[in-house]
Each structure stands twice: as C-alpha cells, then as structure tokens.
Design an enzyme around this catalytic site. Sequence first.
Site, mmCIF file in Angstrom:
data_model
loop_
_atom_site.group_PDB
_atom_site.id
_atom_site.type_symbol
_atom_site.label_atom_id
_atom_site.label_comp_id
_atom_site.label_asym_id
_atom_site.label_seq_id
_atom_site.Cartn_x
_atom_site.Cartn_y
_atom_site.Cartn_z
ATOM 1 N N HIS A 76 24.005 -17.726 10.540
ATOM 2 C CA HIS A 76 24.953 -17.042 9.780
ATOM 3 C C HIS A 76 26.057 -16.556 10.634
ATOM 4 C CE1 HIS A 76 24.143 -12.678 10.341
ATOM 5 N NE2 HIS A 76 22.664 -13.159 10.377
ATOM 6 N N ASP A 194 24.138 -9.868 16.177
ATOM 7 C CA ASP A 194 23.488 -10.556 14.877
ATOM 8 C C ASP A 194 24.598 -10.868 13.824
ATOM 9 O OD1 ASP A 194 22.025 -10.876 12.492
ATOM 10 O OD2 ASP A 194 21.607 -8.674 12.151
ATOM 11 N N GLU A 228 24.790 -14.040 4.845
ATOM 12 C CA GLU A 228 23.425 -13.600 5.072
ATOM 13 C C GLU A 228 23.209 -12.117 4.962
ATOM 14 O OE1 GLU A 228 19.819 -12.285 7.310
ATOM 15 O OE2 GLU A 228 21.784 -11.889 7.909
ATOM 16 N N GLU A 229 24.339 -11.262 5.326
ATOM 17 C CA GLU A 229 23.998 -9.989 5.371
ATOM 18 C C GLU A 229 24.036 -9.095 4.230
ATOM 19 O OE1 GLU A 229 23.249 -8.216 7.885
ATOM 20 O OE2 GLU A 229 23.601 -9.293 9.771
ATOM 21 N N ASP A 249 17.965 -16.168 14.538
ATOM 22 C CA ASP A 249 18.177 -14.898 14.296
ATOM 23 C C ASP A 249 17.767 -13.870 15.274
ATOM 24 O OD1 ASP A 249 19.624 -12.716 13.025
ATOM 25 O OD2 ASP A 249 19.237 -13.698 10.913
ATOM 26 N N HIS A 329 21.765 -3.914 14.221
ATOM 27 C CA HIS A 329 22.721 -3.170 13.211
ATOM 28 C C HIS A 329 23.387 -2.090 13.913
ATOM 29 C CE1 HIS A 329 21.741 -5.441 9.244
ATOM 30 N NE2 HIS A 329 21.862 -6.262 10.370
#
Length: 381
Positions: A76, A194, A228-229, A249, A329
């Site tokens: 993504h 990410d 995706e997030e 990922d 994150h």
Amino acid sequence: MSRIIMENSVNQEYLLDVLQRLLEIPSPSGMTDDIVRCVCNELDALEVPYELTRRGAIRATLKGVNHKPRRAVVTHLDTLGGMVKSLKRNGRLSLVPIGTWSSRFAEGARVRIHSDGNKTTTGTILPLKASGHTYNEEVDSQPVGWENLEVRLDEPGSSIDGLWEKGIRVGDYISFYPQVELCKSGYVNSRFLDDKAGVATILAAVHAMKYNNVKPSLNSSLLFTISEEIGVGASHVLRGNVAEMVSVDNGTIAPGQNTSEFGVTVAMMDSSGPYDIHLTRHLIDICMQEGIEFSRDVFLHYRSDAAAALEAGNDIRTALICFGLDASHGYERTHIVSLASVANLVVEYLKSPPLFEDDMNVIGLEKKYPRIKTSSELKPV
C-alpha cells in the site's frame, strides 16, 4: 552465505533510491495522487504495463510463462496522517488522526497543512501545555491524546479570522515530515516505512527481474493500494482471476515477537486469522531452498491488505511476508538487509510454480488437495 546471495540478486542502491523518493512524498490516506504518479513513472521506466482503478489504486501486470492461474503481490501507498478538526480562537488548529496511531508520536512533529488550491502551510504539532517555563510540571502530567494537541502555524496571526484569510479550513489534510535518515550501518530511519518500504521492495524485485531477464512463471499482478491504513486495503483492486496473493508489509520488532530484523518474516496469523497454510508453507520452502534468512511470527494487533481482500468476498489464498520494523506507526526503523531479503523472496515467489499446477482451479486436483473425510468414510474407533 544467504545474505551474499540476496545482495547479489537485488540492487540495493536502486531500492534505497526509490524508497527515499517515496518517503519524501506526502501520502496520508485520501491524499495519494502524487505518490501514485511517482510509482506509475517508475513502472513506466521499468516498462511494466499498468492501469488505474477509479479510486486511483494501481494494477500492474507482469507477463508470465503461463497465463493461468494468476497470482498477485500487493502493498500500500497510503500512510498515517492528520486532518484539521477545527480553527481555534488563538490562531492554532486542533486535529484528528488519519489512520490508527498514538498522539505521542505526533508531539513535536513538523507538518504541512494542505489547503484548497494546492496551498501548503508549515507548522509544528505541540501539546496544549508546551512551555515548561509557564506550566512547570503540568507539561509532564497532561494526558496523552489527540484532543490535547494543537498545530502552531509558521504564520503571523492569532485569531480565527487570520486562519480564514490564509485559506485554512476544517478538513484540510495534515502531512508529517518523514525525517528520513540513511545510516552507514544499513539502518533506515523514517516515518512511514509502513508501507513505502514494502513498495520499494516490490519495485526492486521487478527491477532485478528485468535486468536479469527473469520472467514470472505465471501472469502476475502488482497491486498498489491507497487506503490500507483506514481498513479498505485490497478490497477494491482485485479481479476474479487471481488465485493466490502475497501481501508485503512490516513485521514488528518488539518483546514477545519473533520477527527477523535482518531477514524476511512470514506471518502465520494476524488479528484477522490464520493465513493460508499451503501458500505460507510454499513461501517458507522457497526461503529454505534459496538460502533466504527468515523467521515465522504471529501478530495480534495487526491486519494487512489481504484481510480486506478476503472480507470483500475474494476467494483467494493469501499470505503475508514482512520486513523487520521497529516502532511501527511511530519513528520507524528498518534495515536494508531485511528489505533486500523481502525483495529477493518476491523474485523467487514470482518465479515459482503455482501451488496446484496440475489444475487451473484454485483448489487443484482432489488427490492433491487436503480433504476432510465425511462421516460415512470414518471408521468406528
């Protein structure tokens, strides 16, 4: 030895160059046009045909030796970010997150506010009580939460009217500076690895195949999703002719996890449930045969593009392979050896035969597919 094989098959300089360019492009979920254009330009340079979905996700195609069954590799382009919640009387902005992440990683960050007409304004995320000289110990005791943060703009003015005149509006996107640093030790520090690191590994795999004249065994789709997030993932980009899909990922490096910092991590299960046992074992077998360093892990607070694809009703086998990532994150860190390991596995996976090559069906021939016996076939104990 496995690392030597890995490094010789993937151009690490290309991988890092692509990754750094991707990281410098703001792309919170909902604001991904610029990074989509960047990846499309890279696919053009690699002479890989592609098409865009209505929402702007990318569906590229690598022609294989055989046409069916098709397989896919997905990652993504979207990242975490923020949005203006309200204009404050003191000339600052309150904000809400895009995606799921802790506000503690937003404190002190430099940001851009993206307003109508492609206007951008820079600023800093601060806690409401930011000055120790004024608030003393209250700076440390105030709660962690998005409602306790505000954006201080790099513009004069201290009123709602001033914000309005500058073109700042509720709903403006807020992107965070990635703070990219490539270390001599091979570590890459940045926000939003990410999953831009995942994107870079797929492009590096395609680059290696192109310059080594390697063709996939099957027609293969390269899917780059854009939400995706926020949970949408690959639910909107697949076509019905894909039989197996591998998501790329991050794997979390943390106490209690078994993620490899310098290799590939094959996810056995995440919060959405177990991954397909046959496809997962196929990937593990490839790692063992090709000398690719790997580990296996289970993630309890995690889901990937694959989960969204299955929830949307796609009848496909799915697996997840990961690069090692510390502080996901947050202020993230990975290592080039792990990224190269993942890229190398993508190459070997695309070269490998399908799971059930004797039949065009997803399941394959009955004699090869594990089958649970019916009650009439079971012998009494």
